[in-house]
Write a protein that holds these residues in place. Structure first.
Motif, PDB file in Angstrom:
ATOM      1  N   GLY A 635      30.628 -62.860  -1.023  1.00 54.79           N
ATOM      2  CA  GLY A 635      29.334 -63.423  -1.392  1.00 54.79           C
ATOM      3  C   GLY A 635      28.699 -62.808  -2.613  1.00 54.79           C
ATOM      4  N   LYS A 636      28.583 -61.483  -2.660  1.00 53.97           N
ATOM      5  CA  LYS A 636      27.905 -60.843  -3.778  1.00 53.97           C
ATOM      6  C   LYS A 636      28.669 -61.061  -5.079  1.00 53.97           C
ATOM      7  CE  LYS A 636      24.385 -59.226  -1.577  1.00 53.97           C
ATOM      8  NZ  LYS A 636      23.033 -59.817  -1.833  1.00 53.97           N
ATOM      9  N   GLU A 637      29.973 -60.951  -5.011  1.00 56.67           N
ATOM     10  CA  GLU A 637      30.775 -61.171  -6.213  1.00 56.67           C
ATOM     11  C   GLU A 637      30.671 -62.620  -6.678  1.00 56.67           C
ATOM     12  OE1 GLU A 637      35.120 -59.985  -8.033  1.00 56.67           O
ATOM     13  OE2 GLU A 637      34.497 -59.316  -6.052  1.00 56.67           O
ATOM     14  N   SER A 638      30.676 -63.543  -5.743  1.00 53.97           N
ATOM     15  CA  SER A 638      30.535 -64.958  -6.095  1.00 53.97           C
ATOM     16  C   SER A 638      29.188 -65.222  -6.756  1.00 53.97           C
ATOM     17  CB  SER A 638      30.673 -65.827  -4.843  1.00 53.97           C
ATOM     18  OG  SER A 638      31.942 -65.660  -4.250  1.00 53.97           O
ATOM     19  N   GLN A 639      28.141 -64.624  -6.217  1.00 55.39           N
ATOM     20  CA  GLN A 639      26.811 -64.790  -6.806  1.00 55.39           C
ATOM     21  C   GLN A 639      26.798 -64.315  -8.250  1.00 55.39           C
ATOM     22  OE1 GLN A 639      23.671 -62.372  -5.102  1.00 55.39           O
ATOM     23  NE2 GLN A 639      22.106 -63.893  -5.600  1.00 55.39           N
ATOM     24  N   GLN A 640      27.394 -63.162  -8.513  1.00 60.70           N
ATOM     25  CA  GLN A 640      27.431 -62.638  -9.877  1.00 60.70           C
ATOM     26  C   GLN A 640      28.220 -63.552 -10.801  1.00 60.70           C
ATOM     27  OE1 GLN A 640      29.024 -58.693  -9.479  1.00 60.70           O
ATOM     28  NE2 GLN A 640      27.263 -57.935  -8.319  1.00 60.70           N
ATOM     29  N   LEU A 641      29.352 -64.071 -10.312  1.00 60.75           N
ATOM     30  CA  LEU A 641      30.218 -64.892 -11.150  1.00 60.75           C
ATOM     31  C   LEU A 641      29.580 -66.241 -11.481  1.00 60.75           C
ATOM     32  CD1 LEU A 641      33.620 -64.095  -9.410  1.00 60.75           C
ATOM     33  CD2 LEU A 641      32.991 -63.484 -11.754  1.00 60.75           C
ATOM     34  N   VAL A 642      28.980 -66.906 -10.478  1.00 61.76           N
ATOM     35  CA  VAL A 642      28.374 -68.206 -10.771  1.00 61.76           C
ATOM     36  C   VAL A 642      27.112 -68.039 -11.605  1.00 61.76           C
ATOM     37  CG1 VAL A 642      29.365 -69.293  -8.710  1.00 61.76           C
ATOM     38  CG2 VAL A 642      27.058 -68.358  -8.607  1.00 61.76           C
ATOM     39  N   SER A 643      26.362 -66.970 -11.383  1.00 58.31           N
ATOM     40  CA  SER A 643      25.169 -66.732 -12.193  1.00 58.31           C
ATOM     41  C   SER A 643      25.544 -66.484 -13.649  1.00 58.31           C
ATOM     42  CB  SER A 643      24.386 -65.535 -11.642  1.00 58.31           C
ATOM     43  OG  SER A 643      23.862 -65.812 -10.364  1.00 58.31           O
ATOM     44  N   GLN A 644      26.603 -65.720 -13.856  1.00 61.12           N
ATOM     45  CA  GLN A 644      27.063 -65.459 -15.218  1.00 61.12           C
ATOM     46  C   GLN A 644      27.431 -66.757 -15.919  1.00 61.12           C
ATOM     47  OE1 GLN A 644      30.702 -63.202 -15.452  1.00 61.12           O
ATOM     48  NE2 GLN A 644      30.343 -62.580 -17.560  1.00 61.12           N
ATOM     49  N   ARG A 645      28.086 -67.640 -15.208  1.00 58.81           N
ATOM     50  CA  ARG A 645      28.461 -68.936 -15.804  1.00 58.81           C
ATOM     51  C   ARG A 645      27.227 -69.769 -16.122  1.00 58.81           C
ATOM     52  NH1 ARG A 645      34.012 -71.299 -15.675  1.00 58.81           N
ATOM     53  NH2 ARG A 645      35.314 -69.516 -15.204  1.00 58.81           N
ATOM     54  N   ALA A 646      26.287 -69.800 -15.212  1.00 60.47           N
ATOM     55  CA  ALA A 646      25.085 -70.604 -15.424  1.00 60.47           C
ATOM     56  C   ALA A 646      24.306 -70.134 -16.645  1.00 60.47           C
ATOM     57  CB  ALA A 646      24.202 -70.570 -14.181  1.00 60.47           C
ATOM     58  N   ARG A 647      24.339 -68.833 -16.897  1.00 60.63           N
ATOM     59  CA  ARG A 647      23.608 -68.289 -18.043  1.00 60.63           C
ATOM     60  C   ARG A 647      24.348 -68.482 -19.363  1.00 60.63           C
ATOM     61  NH1 ARG A 647      23.085 -63.842 -14.422  1.00 60.63           N
ATOM     62  NH2 ARG A 647      24.644 -62.710 -15.661  1.00 60.63           N
ATOM     63  N   GLY A 648      25.626 -68.819 -19.309  1.00 62.92           N
ATOM     64  CA  GLY A 648      26.436 -68.869 -20.532  1.00 62.92           C
ATOM     65  C   GLY A 648      26.326 -70.173 -21.293  1.00 62.92           C
ATOM     66  N   LYS A 649      25.132 -70.534 -21.701  1.00 66.87           N
ATOM     67  CA  LYS A 649      24.885 -71.816 -22.358  1.00 66.87           C
ATOM     68  C   LYS A 649      25.420 -71.810 -23.790  1.00 66.87           C
ATOM     69  CE  LYS A 649      20.789 -72.420 -19.481  1.00 66.87           C
ATOM     70  NZ  LYS A 649      21.405 -73.332 -18.535  1.00 66.87           N
ATOM     71  N   ALA A 650      25.623 -72.996 -24.328  1.00 65.96           N
ATOM     72  CA  ALA A 650      26.194 -73.137 -25.667  1.00 65.96           C
ATOM     73  C   ALA A 650      25.213 -72.654 -26.727  1.00 65.96           C
ATOM     74  CB  ALA A 650      26.572 -74.591 -25.925  1.00 65.96           C
ATOM     75  N   GLY A 651      25.642 -71.747 -27.570  1.00 69.01           N
ATOM     76  CA  GLY A 651      24.796 -71.263 -28.656  1.00 69.01           C
ATOM     77  C   GLY A 651      24.550 -72.346 -29.696  1.00 69.01           C
ATOM     78  N   GLY A 652      23.306 -72.437 -30.149  1.00 64.47           N
ATOM     79  CA  GLY A 652      22.969 -73.413 -31.178  1.00 64.47           C
ATOM     80  C   GLY A 652      22.657 -74.802 -30.671  1.00 64.47           C
ATOM     81  N   TYR A 653      22.746 -75.000 -29.361  1.00 62.17           N
ATOM     82  CA  TYR A 653      22.432 -76.300 -28.764  1.00 62.17           C
ATOM     83  C   TYR A 653      21.114 -76.192 -28.015  1.00 62.17           C
ATOM     84  CZ  TYR A 653      27.083 -78.097 -29.818  1.00 62.17           C
ATOM     85  OH  TYR A 653      28.204 -78.528 -30.470  1.00 62.17           O
ATOM     86  N   ARG A 654      20.323 -77.263 -28.093  1.00 66.26           N
ATOM     87  CA  ARG A 654      19.000 -77.226 -27.490  1.00 66.26           C
ATOM     88  C   ARG A 654      19.019 -77.644 -26.026  1.00 66.26           C
ATOM     89  NH1 ARG A 654      13.576 -80.027 -30.247  1.00 66.26           N
ATOM     90  NH2 ARG A 654      12.045 -78.764 -29.101  1.00 66.26           N
ATOM     91  N   PHE A 655      19.879 -78.561 -25.665  1.00 68.86           N
ATOM     92  CA  PHE A 655      19.916 -79.055 -24.290  1.00 68.86           C
ATOM     93  C   PHE A 655      20.463 -77.969 -23.371  1.00 68.86           C
ATOM     94  CE2 PHE A 655      22.072 -81.505 -20.850  1.00 68.86           C
ATOM     95  CZ  PHE A 655      20.922 -82.046 -20.292  1.00 68.86           C
ATOM     96  N   PRO A 656      19.725 -77.595 -22.326  1.00 73.80           N
ATOM     97  CA  PRO A 656      20.130 -76.457 -21.488  1.00 73.80           C
ATOM     98  C   PRO A 656      21.314 -76.740 -20.578  1.00 73.80           C
ATOM     99  CG  PRO A 656      18.145 -77.470 -20.605  1.00 73.80           C
ATOM    100  CD  PRO A 656      18.403 -78.132 -21.933  1.00 73.80           C
ATOM    101  N   GLY A 657      21.826 -77.958 -20.574  1.00 70.84           N
ATOM    102  CA  GLY A 657      22.978 -78.295 -19.743  1.00 70.84           C
ATOM    103  C   GLY A 657      24.280 -78.354 -20.499  1.00 70.84           C
ATOM    104  N   PHE A 658      24.311 -77.850 -21.747  1.00 70.96           N
ATOM    105  CA  PHE A 658      25.541 -77.826 -22.527  1.00 70.96           C
ATOM    106  C   PHE A 658      26.103 -76.407 -22.561  1.00 70.96           C
ATOM    107  CE2 PHE A 658      24.532 -81.748 -25.385  1.00 70.96           C
ATOM    108  CZ  PHE A 658      24.881 -82.581 -24.336  1.00 70.96           C
TER     109      PHE A 658
END
Length: 744
Positions: A635-658
């Protein structure tokens, strides 16, 4: 990170602490809180918002000039050289211009109803792509009369060669013709304008299809099939009442008006001429209801139904908002591009923009790569978005006759294999197969990464099994699942010889793209050991079932080793020549769920041991760590991994879902697809009749959820302080199959 929690301390929900209930309306809330709202214009297409109806898409932005720009796209607009082209760009200019003062200017992506709303207080603009019809529509209402100009901006105006220099467009030309002089971009065609409409299209006057089949020694199939490239035509008819055509590229309002609608009709078909394509588009448009109010109501109803299918809203804890936002916006992006004639492109879907060259460019080109294509689709099972999966299954099922012919030609046995990379008609790409065939046997590819990388067919069948378990769709079983399962398993039954022990000896082979030399690779063995018992439960013919029983008995054991009393899964019995960064041994966790929480203490411990020593630990793109950690109950490791992915948004793009580009391109569908699957498995895991809740869920994430399980089952409820406080299972008879694990 080592998890010391006991593997399976889950409680039956039959205890008296949990009562049946009716979910309150708030638990089925629409995702209004995650609408994207901006109060300033964007400089370029990187500042766009995406909209789509599943087939047609648009990147929409408001420029500092006040112009509204639409970059139009479609899921099946493939040109002569297998590049997925944009339909074009439309610029809408208002006079007087929109007031961009922050006090009054707003534009908003309305998720609940699938449209973009732009206003300066006096002028109100709605941009939407009809969920039920092939039209992009812009509706404008103003307090005072305004004049409007709508222009198409076409950048493919002349024939040119693709940039073949290092770092140039060569990155996507491996999917082009097998003759260097054919690395081209051909121009679009502007048709003669009508009274109140303009029309443009791309019309394929040549095709690589025949040359591709002949290159790959499949020329005898040409007369048995239809060329899907030659005369493929796609484009737009743009029209509006109260407009007149000033030229072949420009519409203007005939007089200032307080209200207008502009419509862009899009179609892809095989037509012998641009005019015949135009006639078909006109006929299609004429069938559409002219009542905008009625159509928009039906459009809104589709989106509301979509959001009501399923949800995960995390309301407290670390990264709660960013994780919920990522999940919701990606479901939206999937819906925008997932109901077309062809599957979602992993490298940008239909929302690529002008980033390096033009908006047509995407790294890795127009080919479909199974390892990448699959990831958005696994998440659709638990979200109940089965309709978004149809195009993917349809494409691979349509390929089956060609893949069976290739198997017979190359290897002189039955069955079908699917190459890792292929054109949408089901064959190797030219460059991957190898253009110079001197002294090379038929079927031997130049690209060693994918030379014997055929296990994607096994995973495709696995996903089809899960789809059938969820939908109980008998037509899908007969037309898709059984034909794929029979042919794919037959290939793996006949392709390799049996060893002295009577077991199939998978050699020569490789273990994914990572180990180019392997004997008895784990993905193949785990795949067969996972699929065949499930296939034997299907209503297949007796002869096929007998073959499946023998094939299962003939499988070698999954490669393992024991060190200091602990068992670990290996990539293969023997493996060498490492060339990529996958963890093939963990395919026995996902996608072939053998060493997971659902299979008990002994199996999950082996999975956890293997995960703890994995060679590749990257958490981006198509890497599967969040999925595997969740299935292992970490659980804790999964939380860290999915959170890291969610924060890794595309640089230079305005839409927060890219997201992206990572290994591929922006918006990267693998980065966020893995995130979605991992988050779902943290909350719920299903295997056979089992439904396990909170198998890897962190205590500090309160949530409300609604997810889909096998047997046409819906599981919805709320979690507070690590406990399920409300639960509803539909049908009620499935409550007995639910167990709940304590949050971590």
């Amino acid at each position: 990170m080592k998890n010391s929690r006991k593997p399976f301390p889950c409680a039956s929900i039959l205890g008296s602490f949990l009562l049946a209930f009716t979910l309150p309306a708030s638990a089925a809330q629409m995702p209004d809180a995650y609408d994207v709202i901006w109060d300033s214009p964007s400089d370029n297409s990187r500042g766009s918002m995406p909209i789509g109806n599943g087939d047609i898409g648009a990147n929409v932005w408001v420029e500092p000039s006040g112009d509204i720009v639409l970059l139009l796209s479609k899921t099946d607009s493939f040109d002569e050289f297998n590049r997925l082209l944009k339909l074009g760009r439309v610029r809408i200019s208002l006079s007087p211009k929109i007031n961009l003062d922050k006090a009054s200017f707003k534009w908003r992506l309305n998720l609940a109803e699938g449209h973009i709303y732009i206003t300066d207080g006096k002028t109100k603009i709605r941009v939407w792509i009809d969920a039920n019809n092939p039209v992009v529509q812009v509706d404008v209402v103003s307090e005072t009369p305004i004049s409007v100009k709508a222009t198409t901006e076409i950048w493919r105006t002349e024939k040119r060669k693709l940039d073949r220099r290092e770092g140039g467009e060569r990155e996507e030309t491996s999917c082009a013709y097998n003759r260097p002089e054919k690395k081209l971009v051909n121009p679009d065609i502007i048709l003669p304008h009508g009274k109140n409409e303009i029309t443009w299209c791309h019309h394929n006057l040549e095709s690589q299809w025949r040359a591709n089949l002949e290159l790959t020694a499949l020329g005898d199939q040409v007369d048995k099939m239809t060329d899907p490239v030659l005369h493929r035509t796609f484009g737009v008819v743009m029209r509006g009442d109260g407009f007149s055509a000033a030229s072949g590229t420009e519409l203007k309002t005939t007089k200032p008006t307080k209200r207008f609608s502009l419509q862009c009709f899009a179609l892809t078909n095989i037509s012998d001429s641009p005019q015949s394509w135009k006639n078909a588009t006109d006929a299609m448009a004429s069938k559409m209801d002219s009542d905008t109010t009625k159509r928009f109501a039906a459009h809104s109803a589709w989106w509301k139904s979509f959001w009501n299918r399923s949800h995960i809203y995390i309301t407290s804890g670390a990264d709660a908002k960013v994780v919920s936002e990522a999940y919701i916006l990606q479901r939206y992006v999937n819906a925008c591009g997932g109901r077309g004639a062809l599957p979602i492109k992993f490298n940008g879907t239909i929302f690529t923009v002008d980033q390096v060259f033009d908006a047509d460019f995407r790294r890795w080109g127009g080919a479909y790569w199974w390892q990448n294509t699959r990831l958005p689709y696994w998440s659709m099972l638990y979200s109940g978005d089965y309709d978004l999966m149809t195009s993917m299954f349809d494409m691979y099922t349509a390929m089956l006759p060609l893949r069976e012919a290739a198997t017979k030609k190359y290897y002189n046995h039955e069955g079908a294999f699917f190459p890792e990379t292929l054109y949408f008609w089901g064959n190797y790409t030219d460059d991957n197969y190898g253009i110079d065939r001197t002294n090379k046997p038929d079927g031997l590819t130049d690209n060693e990464y994918i030379r014997r990388y055929w296990q994607g067919g096994i995973e495709l069948v696995g996903m089809a099994l899960d789809y059938y378990d969820g939908t109980q769709d008998k037509a899908f079983l007969e037309k898709t699942l059984l034909p794929l399962a029979k042919s794919v398993t037959l290939f793996f039954d006949q392709h390799w010889k049996r060893g002295d022990d009577g077991k199939i000896f998978y050699s020569p082979a490789q273990s994914l793209e990572t180990w180019w030399s392997a004997e008895n690779p784990t993905p193949e063995i785990a795949g067969m050991r996972y699929l065949i018992p499930r296939l034997l439960e299907l209503p297949a013919d007796a002869q096929t079932k007998e073959r499946w029983k023998k094939q299962l008995a003939d499988q070698p054991n999954i490669p393992t080793q024991v060190i200091d009393g602990k068992t670990y899964v290996l990539p293969a019995d023997k493996f060498s020549n490492c060339k990529n960064s996958e963890n093939p041994e963990l395919y026995a966790v996902f996608p072939y769920r053998l060493y997971t929480l659902a299979h008990g203490d002994e199996k999950v411990e082996i999975g956890r041991n293997t995960f703890s020593v994995r060679r590749n630990r990257d958490n981006g793109g198509w890497q599967q760590q969040p999925i595997q950690s969740a299935l292992l109950g970490l659980g804790k490791e999964s939380q860290q991994l999915v959170s890291q992915r969610a924060r890794g948004k595309a640089g230079g793009y305005r839409f927060p879902g890219f997201y992206g580009p990572n290994y591929d391109w922006t918006p990267d569908q693998d980065q966020i697809g893995v995130f979605q699957i991992g988050l779902q498995y943290m909350l719920m895991q299903c295997e056979g009749e089992k439904i396990i809740l909170l198998p890897a869920w962190p205590r500090d994430w309160d949530t409300s959820f609604k997810l889909h399980a096998p047997g046409k089952t819906i599981v919805e409820g709320e979690v507070r302080n690590g406990k399920v406080v409300k639960l509803k299972v539909t049908p009620e008879s499935r409550r007995k199959d639910v167990t709940i694990c304590p949050a971590q």
